[in-house]
Motif scaffolding. Structure first.
Motif, PDB file in Angstrom:
ATOM      1  N   ILE A 184       0.780  -1.295  -0.155  1.00 43.89           N
ATOM      2  CA  ILE A 184      -0.015  -0.007   0.133  1.00 43.89           C
ATOM      3  C   ILE A 184       0.954   1.236  -0.108  1.00 43.89           C
ATOM      4  O   ILE A 184       0.681   2.237  -0.640  1.00 43.89           O
ATOM      5  CB  ILE A 184      -1.019  -0.081   1.075  1.00 43.89           C
ATOM      6  N   VAL A 185       2.099   1.285   0.885  1.00 42.90           N
ATOM      7  CA  VAL A 185       2.882   2.527   0.792  1.00 42.90           C
ATOM      8  C   VAL A 185       3.402   2.474  -0.386  1.00 42.90           C
ATOM      9  O   VAL A 185       3.440   3.601  -0.944  1.00 42.90           O
ATOM     10  CB  VAL A 185       3.964   2.103   1.925  1.00 42.90           C
ATOM     11  N   PHE A 186       3.961   1.711  -1.206  1.00 42.40           N
ATOM     12  CA  PHE A 186       4.332   1.577  -2.547  1.00 42.40           C
ATOM     13  C   PHE A 186       3.432   2.113  -3.484  1.00 42.40           C
ATOM     14  O   PHE A 186       3.708   3.005  -4.307  1.00 42.40           O
ATOM     15  CB  PHE A 186       5.013   0.243  -3.267  1.00 42.40           C
ATOM     16  N   LEU A 187       2.362   1.732  -3.726  1.00 43.85           N
ATOM     17  CA  LEU A 187       1.166   2.041  -4.559  1.00 43.85           C
ATOM     18  C   LEU A 187       0.970   3.618  -4.128  1.00 43.85           C
ATOM     19  O   LEU A 187       0.506   4.051  -5.191  1.00 43.85           O
ATOM     20  CB  LEU A 187       0.047   1.151  -4.332  1.00 43.85           C
ATOM     21  N   ALA A 188       0.893   3.957  -3.131  1.00 51.54           N
ATOM     22  CA  ALA A 188       0.522   5.196  -2.559  1.00 51.54           C
ATOM     23  C   ALA A 188       1.373   6.350  -3.346  1.00 51.54           C
ATOM     24  O   ALA A 188       1.129   7.071  -3.910  1.00 51.54           O
ATOM     25  CB  ALA A 188       0.168   5.694  -1.330  1.00 51.54           C
ATOM     26  N   ALA A 189       2.986   5.943  -3.111  1.00 53.85           N
ATOM     27  CA  ALA A 189       3.950   6.670  -3.652  1.00 53.85           C
ATOM     28  C   ALA A 189       3.843   6.556  -5.169  1.00 53.85           C
ATOM     29  O   ALA A 189       3.899   7.867  -5.827  1.00 53.85           O
ATOM     30  CB  ALA A 189       5.196   6.110  -3.209  1.00 53.85           C
ATOM     31  N   LEU A 190       3.424   5.631  -5.808  1.00 54.13           N
ATOM     32  CA  LEU A 190       3.455   5.657  -7.238  1.00 54.13           C
ATOM     33  C   LEU A 190       2.291   6.170  -7.805  1.00 54.13           C
ATOM     34  O   LEU A 190       2.387   6.878  -8.861  1.00 54.13           O
ATOM     35  CB  LEU A 190       3.167   4.095  -7.717  1.00 54.13           C
ATOM     36  N   THR A 191       1.318   6.342  -7.270  1.00 55.60           N
ATOM     37  CA  THR A 191      -0.169   7.038  -7.247  1.00 55.60           C
ATOM     38  C   THR A 191       0.178   8.640  -7.482  1.00 55.60           C
ATOM     39  O   THR A 191       0.051   9.321  -8.377  1.00 55.60           O
ATOM     40  CB  THR A 191      -1.376   6.924  -6.325  1.00 55.60           C
ATOM     41  N   VAL A 192       0.945   9.023  -6.290  1.00 55.23           N
ATOM     42  CA  VAL A 192       1.399  10.559  -6.440  1.00 55.23           C
ATOM     43  C   VAL A 192       2.365  11.017  -7.386  1.00 55.23           C
ATOM     44  O   VAL A 192       1.966  11.929  -8.112  1.00 55.23           O
ATOM     45  CB  VAL A 192       1.890  10.776  -4.892  1.00 55.23           C
ATOM     46  N   VAL A 193       3.218  10.196  -7.740  1.00 53.80           N
ATOM     47  CA  VAL A 193       4.247  10.547  -8.898  1.00 53.80           C
ATOM     48  C   VAL A 193       3.220  10.523 -10.236  1.00 53.80           C
ATOM     49  O   VAL A 193       3.442  11.303 -10.840  1.00 53.80           O
ATOM     50  CB  VAL A 193       5.183   9.328  -8.903  1.00 53.80           C
ATOM     51  N   TRP A 194       2.375   9.474 -10.352  1.00 50.62           N
ATOM     52  CA  TRP A 194       1.633   9.202 -11.747  1.00 50.62           C
ATOM     53  C   TRP A 194       0.486  10.289 -11.834  1.00 50.62           C
ATOM     54  O   TRP A 194       0.534  10.805 -12.928  1.00 50.62           O
ATOM     55  CB  TRP A 194       1.267   7.991 -11.848  1.00 50.62           C
ATOM     56  N   VAL A 195      -0.185  10.818 -10.774  1.00 48.32           N
ATOM     57  CA  VAL A 195      -1.017  11.892 -10.613  1.00 48.32           C
ATOM     58  C   VAL A 195      -0.130  13.211 -11.295  1.00 48.32           C
ATOM     59  O   VAL A 195      -0.634  13.853 -12.135  1.00 48.32           O
ATOM     60  CB  VAL A 195      -1.807  11.998  -9.444  1.00 48.32           C
ATOM     61  N   ARG A 196       0.807  13.438 -10.813  1.00 45.82           N
ATOM     62  CA  ARG A 196       1.796  14.375 -11.009  1.00 45.82           C
ATOM     63  C   ARG A 196       2.147  14.538 -12.321  1.00 45.82           C
ATOM     64  O   ARG A 196       2.046  15.507 -13.149  1.00 45.82           O
ATOM     65  CB  ARG A 196       2.884  14.582 -10.103  1.00 45.82           C
ATOM     66  N   ASN A 197       2.556  13.291 -13.053  1.00 47.20           N
ATOM     67  CA  ASN A 197       2.867  13.233 -14.055  1.00 47.20           C
ATOM     68  C   ASN A 197       1.774  13.284 -15.149  1.00 47.20           C
ATOM     69  O   ASN A 197       1.858  14.067 -16.199  1.00 47.20           O
ATOM     70  CB  ASN A 197       3.561  11.861 -14.662  1.00 47.20           C
ATOM     71  N   TYR A 198       0.509  12.917 -14.652  1.00 47.89           N
ATOM     72  CA  TYR A 198      -0.720  13.135 -15.617  1.00 47.89           C
ATOM     73  C   TYR A 198      -0.859  14.596 -15.694  1.00 47.89           C
ATOM     74  O   TYR A 198      -1.592  14.937 -16.874  1.00 47.89           O
ATOM     75  CB  TYR A 198      -1.765  12.173 -15.055  1.00 47.89           C
ATOM     76  N   ARG A 199      -0.983  15.523 -14.743  1.00 45.50           N
ATOM     77  CA  ARG A 199      -0.931  16.701 -14.694  1.00 45.50           C
ATOM     78  C   ARG A 199      -0.416  17.476 -15.539  1.00 45.50           C
ATOM     79  O   ARG A 199      -0.708  18.375 -16.518  1.00 45.50           O
ATOM     80  CB  ARG A 199      -1.038  17.438 -13.317  1.00 45.50           C
ATOM     81  N   THR A 200       0.951  17.008 -15.840  1.00 45.81           N
ATOM     82  CA  THR A 200       1.934  17.383 -16.876  1.00 45.81           C
ATOM     83  C   THR A 200       1.757  17.230 -18.136  1.00 45.81           C
ATOM     84  O   THR A 200       1.639  17.923 -19.172  1.00 45.81           O
ATOM     85  CB  THR A 200       3.452  17.298 -16.407  1.00 45.81           C
ATOM     86  N   PHE A 201       1.513  15.674 -18.437  1.00 43.53           N
ATOM     87  CA  PHE A 201       1.586  15.426 -19.692  1.00 43.53           C
ATOM     88  C   PHE A 201       0.335  14.857 -20.428  1.00 43.53           C
ATOM     89  O   PHE A 201       0.314  14.864 -21.603  1.00 43.53           O
ATOM     90  CB  PHE A 201       2.397  13.843 -19.675  1.00 43.53           C
TER      91      PHE A 201
END
Length: 96
Positions: free
Chosen positions: A16-33
């Motif tokens: 869950i901790v890994f997935l939460a970190a991945l989600t944060v990064v991917w949401v940030r990337n989605y806002r950019t790309f």
């Protein structure tokens, strides 16, 4: 609760901790790309987060499902461990 199920619960927590970190990064990337690939990664992470949260819920509330057979407990532990390894690699390459 058996030792193997406690270990599987701990692995689910780390997942869950890994997935939460991945989600944060991917949401940030989605806002950019704004690409469908990143949106797919977000959907993957959310589904896996829900699956791991349900696993923790069942480990703690429905112990009788896993307590009867030590082979089932071992299989659950192995599957959680494999998932942890896969998410660790994915988190490592994503964070680089």
């Amino acid at each position: 609760m058996g030792t193997q199920i406690v270990a599987a619960s701990a692995l689910s927590g780390v997942n869950i901790v890994f997935l939460a970190a991945l989600t944060v990064v991917w949401v940030r990337n989605y806002r950019t790309f704004r690409t469908a690939l990143v949106l797919g990664l977000i959907a993957f992470a959310v589904v896996m987060l829900v699956e791991n949260a349900f696993a923790l819920y069942f480990f703690f509330t429905m112990q009788s499902l896993y307590s009867g057979d030590p082979h089932v407990q071992q299989a659950v532990l192995i599957l959680r461990g494999l998932q942890l390894v896969a998410l660790a690699f994915l988190t490592y390459v994503t964070m680089r």
